[in-house]
Scaffold this active site. Structure first.
Site, PDB file in Angstrom:
ATOM      1  CG  HIS A 188      -0.493   0.419   2.253  1.00  0.00           C
ATOM      2  ND1 HIS A 188      -0.062  -1.132   2.793  1.00  0.00           N
ATOM      3  CD2 HIS A 188      -0.242   1.232   3.011  1.00  0.00           C
ATOM      4  CE1 HIS A 188       0.456  -0.979   4.375  1.00  0.00           C
ATOM      5  NE2 HIS A 188       0.411   0.417   4.814  1.00  0.00           N
ATOM      6  CG  HIS A 197       4.198   4.556   5.809  1.00  0.00           C
ATOM      7  ND1 HIS A 197       3.216   5.232   6.335  1.00  0.00           N
ATOM      8  CD2 HIS A 197       3.621   3.127   5.465  1.00  0.00           C
ATOM      9  CE1 HIS A 197       1.874   4.219   6.734  1.00  0.00           C
ATOM     10  NE2 HIS A 197       2.299   2.834   5.740  1.00  0.00           N
ATOM     11  CD  GLU A 254       3.179  -0.626   7.078  1.00  0.00           C
ATOM     12  OE1 GLU A 254       2.639   0.056   6.329  1.00  0.00           O
ATOM     13  OE2 GLU A 254       2.671  -1.448   8.311  1.00  0.00           O
TER      14      GLU A 254
END
Ligand code: CO
Length: 134
Positions: free
Chosen positions: A7, A79, A130
């Site tokens: 994502h 992020h 991440e």
């Protein structure tokens, strides 16, 4: 080491307005908002055919988003998240290569109920990364 883009997360000062924009202008379906006190964020997910978008709003005191939104008043890309097969072997390999893992350096349960870590933007061209075990 990394697999698919899981994502892209976008920080917003006002989640309701962001939801409305994505719904009304871009015509996407959006999940029910989820409070994630552990991470200091309120989050919704947008499922796209090839990835997801997370819309984030600060939640509680000392949210990690506060600093970001001070610098980026209207919000922005916060992020990006890549998938990894085994988070603990990713951690070992990243440490060996000198990457900085945020927090205590151990995986935490993330927004999708799976273990995640965050890597310091200074090591990755100014982008917070991440990694999520999938
Ligand atoms: Co994320």
């Amino acid at each position: 080491m990394i697999g698919k883009l899981n994502h892209i997360a976008i920080a917003t000062p006002n989640l309701d307005e962001a939801i409305k924009t994505y719904k009304d202008i871009l015509g996407v379906k959006i999940s029910t908002p989820l409070d994630q006190l552990d991470h200091g964020v309120k989050v919704v997910f947008i499922e796209l055919p090839n990835t997801k978008i997370e819309l984030l709003e600060p939640l509680g005191e000392n949210s990690p988003l506060e600093n970001f939104l001070e610098k980026n008043k209207k919000g922005g890309i916060h992020h990006i998240c890549f998938e990894v097969k085994e988070i603990n072997s990713a951690i070992l390999s990243l440490k060996k290569d000198g990457a900085t893992i945020l927090g205590d350096g151990k995986a935490k349960i993330g927004a999708h109920g799976k273990p995640v870590i965050f890597l310091h933007p200074k090591d990755f061209n100014g982008t917070l990364i991440e990694l999520e075990e999938v």
